[in-house]
Design a protein around this motif. Structure first.
Motif, PDB file in Angstrom:
ATOM      1  N   ASN A 171      91.061  40.033  71.271  1.00  0.00           N
ATOM      2  CA  ASN A 171      90.754  40.479  69.670  1.00  0.00           C
ATOM      3  C   ASN A 171      90.153  41.687  69.555  1.00  0.00           C
ATOM      4  O   ASN A 171      90.229  42.273  68.294  1.00  0.00           O
ATOM      5  CB  ASN A 171      89.977  39.220  69.133  1.00  0.00           C
ATOM      6  N   THR A 172      89.490  42.377  70.698  1.00  0.00           N
ATOM      7  CA  THR A 172      88.435  43.595  70.211  1.00  0.00           C
ATOM      8  C   THR A 172      89.081  44.877  70.593  1.00  0.00           C
ATOM      9  O   THR A 172      88.936  45.757  70.035  1.00  0.00           O
ATOM     10  CB  THR A 172      86.938  43.283  71.042  1.00  0.00           C
ATOM     11  N   ASN A 230      90.653  35.522  64.102  1.00  0.00           N
ATOM     12  CA  ASN A 230      89.190  35.674  64.362  1.00  0.00           C
ATOM     13  C   ASN A 230      88.484  35.179  65.555  1.00  0.00           C
ATOM     14  O   ASN A 230      88.796  33.870  65.832  1.00  0.00           O
ATOM     15  CB  ASN A 230      88.253  35.456  62.962  1.00  0.00           C
ATOM     16  N   MET A 231      87.378  35.583  65.999  1.00  0.00           N
ATOM     17  CA  MET A 231      86.750  34.801  67.047  1.00  0.00           C
ATOM     18  C   MET A 231      86.212  33.824  66.880  1.00  0.00           C
ATOM     19  O   MET A 231      85.967  32.619  67.540  1.00  0.00           O
ATOM     20  CB  MET A 231      85.809  35.770  67.727  1.00  0.00           C
ATOM     21  N   ASP A 232      85.618  33.490  65.765  1.00  0.00           N
ATOM     22  CA  ASP A 232      85.164  32.267  65.147  1.00  0.00           C
ATOM     23  C   ASP A 232      85.938  31.189  64.876  1.00  0.00           C
ATOM     24  O   ASP A 232      85.488  29.989  64.444  1.00  0.00           O
ATOM     25  CB  ASP A 232      84.192  32.487  63.790  1.00  0.00           C
ATOM     26  N   GLU A 233      87.356  31.189  65.105  1.00  0.00           N
ATOM     27  CA  GLU A 233      88.244  30.389  64.999  1.00  0.00           C
ATOM     28  C   GLU A 233      88.190  29.486  66.269  1.00  0.00           C
ATOM     29  O   GLU A 233      88.938  28.492  66.280  1.00  0.00           O
ATOM     30  CB  GLU A 233      89.573  30.787  64.561  1.00  0.00           C
ATOM     31  N   TYR A 234      88.070  29.912  67.549  1.00  0.00           N
ATOM     32  CA  TYR A 234      88.132  29.264  68.680  1.00  0.00           C
ATOM     33  C   TYR A 234      87.134  28.087  68.780  1.00  0.00           C
ATOM     34  O   TYR A 234      86.003  28.030  68.206  1.00  0.00           O
ATOM     35  CB  TYR A 234      88.018  30.164  69.852  1.00  0.00           C
ATOM     36  N   THR A 262      87.242  32.376  76.767  1.00  0.00           N
ATOM     37  CA  THR A 262      86.344  33.014  75.789  1.00  0.00           C
ATOM     38  C   THR A 262      86.285  34.789  76.019  1.00  0.00           C
ATOM     39  O   THR A 262      86.724  35.377  75.055  1.00  0.00           O
ATOM     40  CB  THR A 262      85.004  32.477  75.575  1.00  0.00           C
ATOM     41  N   ALA A 301      84.308  25.589  70.149  1.00  0.00           N
ATOM     42  CA  ALA A 301      82.838  25.773  70.689  1.00  0.00           C
ATOM     43  C   ALA A 301      83.117  25.363  72.316  1.00  0.00           C
ATOM     44  O   ALA A 301      82.197  26.007  73.024  1.00  0.00           O
ATOM     45  CB  ALA A 301      81.782  24.871  69.858  1.00  0.00           C
ATOM     46  N   LYS A 314      93.828  33.776  68.115  1.00  0.00           N
ATOM     47  CA  LYS A 314      93.419  33.577  66.722  1.00  0.00           C
ATOM     48  C   LYS A 314      93.259  34.773  66.052  1.00  0.00           C
ATOM     49  O   LYS A 314      93.360  36.009  66.590  1.00  0.00           O
ATOM     50  CB  LYS A 314      92.366  32.642  66.793  1.00  0.00           C
ATOM     51  N   TYR A 325      89.803  36.187  75.333  1.00  0.00           N
ATOM     52  CA  TYR A 325      90.030  36.270  73.819  1.00  0.00           C
ATOM     53  C   TYR A 325      89.279  37.360  73.279  1.00  0.00           C
ATOM     54  O   TYR A 325      89.688  38.002  72.415  1.00  0.00           O
ATOM     55  CB  TYR A 325      89.423  34.948  73.046  1.00  0.00           C
ATOM     56  N   GLN A 326      87.961  37.622  73.753  1.00  0.00           N
ATOM     57  CA  GLN A 326      87.320  38.765  73.101  1.00  0.00           C
ATOM     58  C   GLN A 326      88.021  39.798  73.411  1.00  0.00           C
ATOM     59  O   GLN A 326      88.092  40.911  72.722  1.00  0.00           O
ATOM     60  CB  GLN A 326      85.761  38.484  73.940  1.00  0.00           C
TER      61      GLN A 326
END
Length: 550
Positions: free
Chosen positions: A377-378, A357-361, A370, A363, A355, A373-374
């Motif tokens: 993205n980071t 942004n992380m907030d799109e994954y 996770t 819950a 994604k 993904y971090q």
């Protein structure tokens, strides 16, 4: 203009070192100085057919033909020892000048029997086999091998292909001073097989078809200067850069987006050809029971290579175990996905989607996924995505490999406004691929030393991606593929070798003698080919026996 001057200089130099040869053969001295015509006359002098003129001026082929013509010219003037030809070649023609000005030349004509004393029938046949093979390789079809899994499972590692250069219009070699039948290295050495100067202008013969959306395409890797793939870190001439094969997912004039891993072009979802079989990476959780490598291979063609095997063989499969218990990352072909999910040890299978942004994954994303993904993205991958700056600037386009765009593909003649957005997206095309200089100074853009507000493209640009979407170095990381980098279209698989299989299964018989493109499932023409060959052999044998009895 520089190339024209160079061409005329070579022709005039050739006239200076050979005009007495022309005169003693009963021609006029001035004929040695007329470009191209001088070669036509020389072919008459050495009693060779007029159509050799085509071979003499074909890039690369002309290198071989120059040696042949020099040998035969010396022969008809009775300089028949091989050292004469060798001296003429290694002195770049100066030895011919020595003979032209110092020796009493006598035209004696061709003597086939005497010529065979120095050049056997075998050598002569080999020379013209090289000429013919070079013409075929450069202008019609060339053999390629798939070395990496970026197109799995559509084109597979170990596939041996014939690539048609006719489909998209044959591109004559741009680097004329190079060895025939090799790409960019002298075999078994690290030496370049070419001189990078001079460079001929780009053009193509008439094409059978345009590059169409979702065609597999062979092209020269365009990003050697920003993403080196060779240890030397050098930037080669266009036609000497490494060959890549990917699928063209956007053509000039298209607007591309990637949504959760799937390509969207001009607002329409991708429609892959019948023989395309893309695959993605999946986060797989099991009940603690490990996979059976034999079952994965036989049922799904998934190669499970353990870490120990990786260390021993250097081969990497499609399965990565990410802890000691039950979590894996596995590349799974689309057509095998549903069957894979039915394995008894499977708990869950989740497609890995990058994604923005992380907030799109979701819950309920598993904790280990996770964390992946971090990290994704980071620590860099989004920064590595084209057209983000590679010089450490802040992230401009928060795009990922699976959620990307929109991005417009320029076509020849397109005019764009120069601004900060278009500068980032298209400055590489404007400079590296179209030969301009472009600087950004505040709100101004300096194009070739002058302030400019717009730019018109000189050629079209394509977007190439691997079918193995999470294991492919492609346009998402280095951008557009210019038209002048296009090589050809894969059309035929004549052999396919699977290094992960055992015994006779190493040969993928279902892929041998199959076409790359077409509707429906692959059909192997190998058995029909063997039948035709056996029939021809049997007929010829029967005819010879019948003739012998007569």
């Amino acid at each position: 203009m520089n190339l024209l001057i160079l061409f005329l200089a070579i022709e005039i130099f050739s006239g200076i070192v050979t005009f007495n040869f022309y005169k003693q053969a009963g021609r006029q001295s001035w004929e040695a100085f007329v470009p191209i015509y001088r070669t036509v006359v020389m072919l008459k002098i050495i009693e060779r057919p007029w159509w050799w003129i085509i071979l003499c001026y074909l890039p690369v082929v002309g290198n071989v033909m120059a040696v042949v013509v020099i040998f035969e010219m010396l022969h008809v003037f009775n300089f028949r020892k091989l050292y004469h030809t060798i001296l003429a070649v290694i002195t770049f023609g100066l030895y011919l000048g020595y003979l032209n000005f110092t020796q009493k030349l006598e035209y004696v004509g061709r003597d086939i029997q005497d010529m065979r004393r120095y050049v056997s029938e075998l050598v002569a046949s080999l020379i013209f086999a090289i000429v013919a093979a070079t013409v075929i390789r450069a202008y019609t079809f060339e053999a390629f091998t798939i070395p990496t899994p970026s197109m799995e499972k559509s084109l597979m590692v170990g596939d041996f292909l014939f690539v048609s250069k006719i489909h998209y219009g044959s591109r004559p070699p741009l680097t004329p001073l190079s060895l025939p039948l090799v790409h960019n290295k002298v075999p078994f050495t690290t030496l370049d097989s070419y001189f990078d100067w001079p460079q001929l202008p780009y053009w193509r013969f008439p094409k059978l078809t345009e590059v169409e959306r979702y065609d597999p395409v062979v092209f020269n890797y365009p990003a050697e200067d920003i993403r080196p793939i060779n240890m030397e870190g050098k930037v080669r001439p266009i036609d000497k850069r490494e060959h890549y094969v990917k699928r063209c997912v956007a053509i000039p004039g298209d607007t591309l987006r990637i949504i959760d891993g799937f390509v969207n072009t001009n607002g329409e979802s991708e429609s892959m050809p019948d023989r395309a079989n893309p695959q993605f990476s999946y986060f797989v959780q099991t009940n603690g029971v490990d996979f059976n490598p034999k079952i994965l291979k036989e049922r799904f063609d998934i190669n499970y290579v353990t870490p120990r095997q990786q260390q021993a063989t250097g081969e990497y499969g499609a399965v990565t175990r990410i802890d000691n218990n039950n979590l894996y990352i596995i590349n799974i072909p689309n057509e095998a996905l549903e069957g894979f999910k039915q394995l008894p040890n499977i708990v869950s299978v989740t497609q890995i989607v990058g994604k923005q942004n992380m907030d799109e994954y979701p819950a309920d994303t598993p904790p280990m996924l996770t964390r992946l993904y971090q990290q994704y993205n980071t620590f860099g991958p989004n920064q590595d995505i084209f057209p983000n700056p590679k010089n450490g600037d802040s992230l401009v386009y928060n795009w990922s490999r699976d959620n990307y765009g929109p991005l417009y593909m320029p076509k020849e003649g397109d005019k764009i406004e120069l601004n900060n957005d278009t500068y980032l997206k298209y400055s590489r095309a404007i400079t590296a691929y179209e030969g301009n200089t472009l600087e950004r100074k505040g709100d101004q853009f300096i194009l070739n030393g002058e302030v400019a507000t717009e730019y018109t493209f000189k050629q079209g640009y394509y977007w190439m991606m691997g079918d193995n979407r999470h294991a492919s170095d492609d346009s998402r990381y280095w951008g557009f593929v210019p038209e002048d980098h296009i090589v050809g279209k894969p059309v035929f698989i004549w052999m396919s070798y699977d290094k992960f299989a055992e015994g006779i299964k190493k040969i993928r018989f279902d892929r041998v003698f199959t076409t790359v493109n077409g509707e429906g499932k692959r059909f192997s023409y190998f058995i029909p080919f063997l039948i035709v060959v056996a029939g021809i052999y049997g007929f010829n044998t029967y005819r010879k026996r019948k003739k012998a009895k007569a």
